[in-house]
Design a protein around this motif. Structure first.
Motif, mmCIF file in Angstrom:
data_model
loop_
_atom_site.group_PDB
_atom_site.id
_atom_site.type_symbol
_atom_site.label_atom_id
_atom_site.label_comp_id
_atom_site.label_asym_id
_atom_site.label_seq_id
_atom_site.Cartn_x
_atom_site.Cartn_y
_atom_site.Cartn_z
ATOM 1 N N UNK A 12 0.813 -1.213 0.000
ATOM 2 C CA UNK A 12 0.000 0.000 0.000
ATOM 3 C C UNK A 12 0.843 1.258 0.000
ATOM 4 N N UNK A 13 0.730 2.068 -1.080
ATOM 5 C CA UNK A 13 1.543 3.281 -1.223
ATOM 6 C C UNK A 13 0.729 4.533 -0.960
ATOM 7 N N UNK A 14 -0.045 4.522 0.144
ATOM 8 C CA UNK A 14 -0.656 5.743 0.640
ATOM 9 C C UNK A 14 0.329 6.473 1.538
ATOM 10 N N UNK A 15 -0.138 7.448 2.320
ATOM 11 C CA UNK A 15 0.773 8.175 3.211
ATOM 12 C C UNK A 15 1.521 7.259 4.172
ATOM 13 N N UNK A 16 0.834 6.251 4.704
ATOM 14 C CA UNK A 16 1.471 5.333 5.652
ATOM 15 C C UNK A 16 2.629 4.591 5.004
ATOM 16 N N UNK A 306 -5.266 10.362 8.633
ATOM 17 C CA UNK A 306 -3.974 10.376 7.967
ATOM 18 C C UNK A 306 -2.851 10.642 8.969
ATOM 19 N N UNK A 307 -3.089 11.541 9.897
ATOM 20 C CA UNK A 307 -2.057 11.902 10.867
ATOM 21 C C UNK A 307 -1.697 10.739 11.775
ATOM 22 N N UNK A 308 -2.693 10.028 12.245
ATOM 23 C CA UNK A 308 -2.435 8.853 13.075
ATOM 24 C C UNK A 308 -1.680 7.798 12.281
ATOM 25 N N UNK A 309 -2.022 7.673 11.008
ATOM 26 C CA UNK A 309 -1.392 6.678 10.145
ATOM 27 C C UNK A 309 0.081 6.979 9.922
#
Length: 486
Positions: A12-16, A306-309
């Protein structure tokens, strides 16, 4: 047949996934980042970066690029039909301080955040394998074997699931999620470019809480091409099926706001959902870890998901590197120990904000959404050896504040993949730690720290604190940090 090997496989290439891959790359850890889609996510979804996340991005060396890509949050403008009314500020804005240099949220469309992180990953020698969907995985005592839809097979020491709320990895592991519907009414989100003559200025975040068929929020987004807004529309009818087509988005705006259909020049991205809050039953299964939305699903209210991730990834990356370099495996147990309770607390915050009325005037967001107060005082990694501390004193487990003393800026000293041994307002003998990736610094007395010796983790939290350095080497030996050299 194994076609390639790596130390850490990230799905998975999201923010995390991008933060994790970039942080591993700068630590010299082999990692492979795969993404089922053919390109990065194109929309604005997670558009708010909280102060703590900005600190993470500063450490990663991308905050200037993030600031260039974004803007400060606009004030809200309340509409009654076609008439603009009162203004108010959704954020309790604060001034930067020496300890907290990034004081307020920053508005950046998620797609731009990901572009910045991807560019940083490539600078560090990393890449994303797009169009690579996971088909299945098996693990044993030595590693994980992942099979992909294109027939390729990857063998990794560890795998991290950063593949979102519908995580293929989480389902393959049989890890359940406990949660609830935050709101049964459907919502539609879209990125909309409007014409120059559209009757809403770019200077405000516009809200129509009493619009027919459901409230609407229309937030201006930074864009080189101009006049780009994020539309968030709720439906009062729980059985409604949002029309996510460009024509459907234009009709919704014409029905609920002063805009006409011809004011919609382009619809770049749309999505529909019902707000949920859910938490994975565990964040680890053997050599596989869950991070980001794969581990916790938030209402968008409060800008917490998103921030927690991002901070999940920041917590996990240095621990993976240390264990791969020789630290005891038990260090990885602290990922779930530290991050699961944090995620549970933040889910409660976002749910409360949503149910309080995200479009209502007077609904303000302050310290509870900034994530600066998150800490790990109860973690197995935390050692506080001082006694009789004053109430409010910095303790082991807390976020390490910034500051400038003795010609040193602390965040610059912390920046990088190392630990930092910091002596504040005292001059004790410090242990010699050659080759152990621990930087040493001394500064004069500083009220944010008091006096003493502080060992700051690679992710910016105080791991160990004492009046002198007595016991520090024992602590490092117990954790295997010295042996790992990381």
């Amino acid at each position: 047949m194994v076609t390639s090997t790596t130390d850490v496989l990230i799905v998975g290439a999201g923010p995390t996934g991008l933060v994790l891959a970039a942080d591993l790359a700068r630590r010299g850890t082999r990692a492979m980042l795969v993404e089922r889609a053919d390109a990065l996510f194109p929309g604005s979804r997670g558009k708010g970066l909280q102060p703590r996340t900005q600190e993470v991005l500063y450490d990663l060396g991308v905050l200037d690029a993030i600031y260039a890509a974004g803007t400060a949050y606009p004030t809200m403008l309340l509409w009654e039909g076609d008439e603009p009314g009162q203004e108010w500020d959704m954020l309790e804005r604060t001034e930067p301080t020496e300890e907290v240099p990034f004081a307020d949220g920053w508005l950046v469309p998620q797609a731009r955040t990901q572009e910045v992180l991807y560019a940083r990953l490539r600078e560090l020698g990393g890449e994303v394998r797009f169009g690579t969907g996971l088909a299945g995985l098996e693990q044993d005592a030595e590693g994980v074997t992942a099979r992909f839809e294109d027939g390729s097979v990857v063998r990794a020491a560890y795998l991290v699931a950063a593949d979102g709320g519908r995580s293929t990895v989480r389902k393959a592991l049989g890890i359940g999620m406990t949660g609830e519907a935050v709101d049964a009414k459907p919502m539609l989100v879209a990125d909309v470019r409007i014409t120059p003559d559209a009757p809403v200025p770019d200077t405000h975040w516009h809200v129509w809480p009493k619009a027919p068929e459901g409230g609407v929020a229309f937030c201006p987004l930074p864009s080189d091409a101009g006049r780009l807004f994020q539309l968030a529309a709720q439906y009062t009818d729980e059985t409604a099926v949002p029309d996510t087509s460009p024509a459907g988005v234009a009709k919704l705006l014409a029905t609920r706001t002063p805009l006409r259909e011809e004011h919609v020049a382009e619809v770049l991205w749309t999505s529909d959902f019902r707000a949920r809050a859910a938490l994975a039953d565990r964040f680890r299964e053997g050599r596989v870890f869950l991070a980001g939305d794969a581990a916790h699903i938030h209402s968008p209210a409060g800008g917490q998901g998103l921030n927690t991730s991002v901070q999940d990834a920041y917590n996990l990356s240095w621990k993976l590197t240390a264990v791969l370099a020789g630290a005891p495996e038990r260090l990885l147990d602290t990922y779930e120990e530290e991050r699961l309770p944090v995620a549970a607390d933040i889910l409660g915050i976002s749910t409360r904000i949503h149910r309080a009325g995200v479009l209502d005037k007077g609904a303000r967001r302050g310290e509870e959404v900034q994530q600066l107060g998150i800490g790990y005082r109860e973690s197995a990694l935390t050692r506080e050896t001082r006694t009789d501390l004053a109430e409010g004193a910095l303790r082991a487990g807390d976020r390490a504040p910034d500051g400038r003393r003795g010609g040193i800026r602390l965040f610059d000293t912390f920046q990088g993949p190392h630990w930092t041994l910091l002596s504040v307002g005292t001059d004790p003998e410090l242990p010699s730690l050659p080759g152990k990736s621990i930087r040493t610094a001394r500064i004069p007395a500083y009220e944010a720290y008091g006096t003493g010796v502080f060992l700051v983790r690679p992710d910016g939290y105080v791991a160990w604190a004492g009046e002198t350095a007595q016991g520090l080497e024992t602590y490092l030996t117990e954790l295997g940090i010295g042996a790992a050299g990381r």
